[in-house]
Design an enzyme around this catalytic site. Structure first.
Site, PDB file in Angstrom:
ATOM      1  N   ILE A 151       2.425   6.994   0.339  1.00  0.00           N
ATOM      2  CA  ILE A 151       1.371   6.093   0.796  1.00  0.00           C
ATOM      3  C   ILE A 151       0.216   6.073  -0.196  1.00  0.00           C
ATOM      4  O   ILE A 151      -0.067   7.053  -0.876  1.00  0.00           O
ATOM      5  CB  ILE A 151       0.875   6.456   2.218  1.00  0.00           C
ATOM      6  CG1 ILE A 151       0.186   7.812   2.242  1.00  0.00           C
ATOM      7  CG2 ILE A 151       2.026   6.399   3.208  1.00  0.00           C
ATOM      8  CD1 ILE A 151      -0.499   8.132   3.561  1.00  0.00           C
ATOM      9  N   CYS A 152      -0.443   4.935  -0.298  1.00  0.00           N
ATOM     10  CA  CYS A 152      -1.564   4.758  -1.225  1.00  0.00           C
ATOM     11  C   CYS A 152      -2.823   5.370  -0.624  1.00  0.00           C
ATOM     12  O   CYS A 152      -3.311   4.916   0.412  1.00  0.00           O
ATOM     13  CB  CYS A 152      -1.775   3.277  -1.513  1.00  0.00           C
ATOM     14  SG  CYS A 152      -3.162   2.962  -2.602  1.00  0.00           S
ATOM     15  N   LEU A 153      -3.358   6.383  -1.289  1.00  0.00           N
ATOM     16  CA  LEU A 153      -4.595   7.035  -0.860  1.00  0.00           C
ATOM     17  C   LEU A 153      -5.644   7.026  -1.969  1.00  0.00           C
ATOM     18  O   LEU A 153      -6.693   7.635  -1.834  1.00  0.00           O
ATOM     19  CB  LEU A 153      -4.303   8.488  -0.450  1.00  0.00           C
ATOM     20  CG  LEU A 153      -3.355   8.671   0.725  1.00  0.00           C
ATOM     21  CD1 LEU A 153      -3.008  10.142   0.905  1.00  0.00           C
ATOM     22  CD2 LEU A 153      -3.954   8.114   1.993  1.00  0.00           C
ATOM     23  N   LYS A 169       0.835  -1.202   0.000  1.00  0.00           N
ATOM     24  CA  LYS A 169       0.000   0.000   0.000  1.00  0.00           C
ATOM     25  C   LYS A 169       0.870   1.253   0.000  1.00  0.00           C
ATOM     26  O   LYS A 169       0.679   2.174   0.781  1.00  0.00           O
ATOM     27  CB  LYS A 169      -0.954  -0.012   1.187  1.00  0.00           C
ATOM     28  CG  LYS A 169      -1.966  -1.132   1.064  1.00  0.00           C
ATOM     29  CD  LYS A 169      -2.919  -1.136   2.203  1.00  0.00           C
ATOM     30  CE  LYS A 169      -3.885  -2.293   2.010  1.00  0.00           C
ATOM     31  NZ  LYS A 169      -4.573  -2.627   3.219  1.00  0.00           N
TER      32      LYS A 169
END
Length: 164
Positions: A115-117, A108
């Site tokens: 960071i994966c958002l 992620k």
């Protein structure tokens, strides 16, 4: 979909009004004032509630942000560097928050420790332009990411406690 605690946190962060990014010169200065006011209020609220979890500062232009964030797990404090740049298309585009030392340690996350958002936060951001700002990105982006990912990384032994 949003729990009551998140709703309360969000309602205590001032909404921003100025639709301006780094290219907008004088309007950007106004937007930065709003950003700082919202961040100060959010940090004050966190301190009052006993949930202080990050420190941020920016370069003089307000285009590069950096600091520390931390996550408490089993009474141990795990601390990480946090950084992001304000996109030139801000506030239409949300900042991409990075924790460089965790780069490559979870699926992620994108290259550079971003960071994966994408699935959860970015659609919410898009519906709330220009009202959301950096404080909202921290509260609705980084905080939930830390809450999900850090305990998992600790349990897998990928992140270990560093005694200072």
């Amino acid at each position: 979909m949003v729990d009551e605690c998140t709703r309360k946190t969000l309602s205590n962060i001032p909404l921003l009004q100025t639709r301006a990014g780094p290219r907008d010169k004088d309007l950007w200065v106004q937007r930065l004032k709003e950003e700082y006011q919202a961040l100060i209020k959010y940090v004050q609220n966190n301190k009052e509630s006993g949930s202080d979890w990050f420190r941020l500062e920016s370069n003089k232009e307000g285009t590069r942000w950096f600091g520390k964030c931390w996550y408490m797990h089993n009474l141990l404090k795990y601390e990480f560097d946090v950084e992001f740049d304000i996109p030139v298309t801000y506030p239409t585009t949300a900042p991409e928050i990075a924790l460089p030392e965790l780069d490559g340690k979870t699926a992620k996350m994108y290259r550079g420790g971003k960071i994966c958002l994408t699935d959860h936060f970015k659609p919410l951001w898009a519906r709330n332009v220009p009202k959301f700002g950096i404080a909202h990105a921290m509260a609705l982006g980084l905080a939930p990411w830390l809450a999900v990912e850090i305990p998992d990384l600790i349990e897998k032994g990928i992140v270990t406690y560093k005694d200072k």
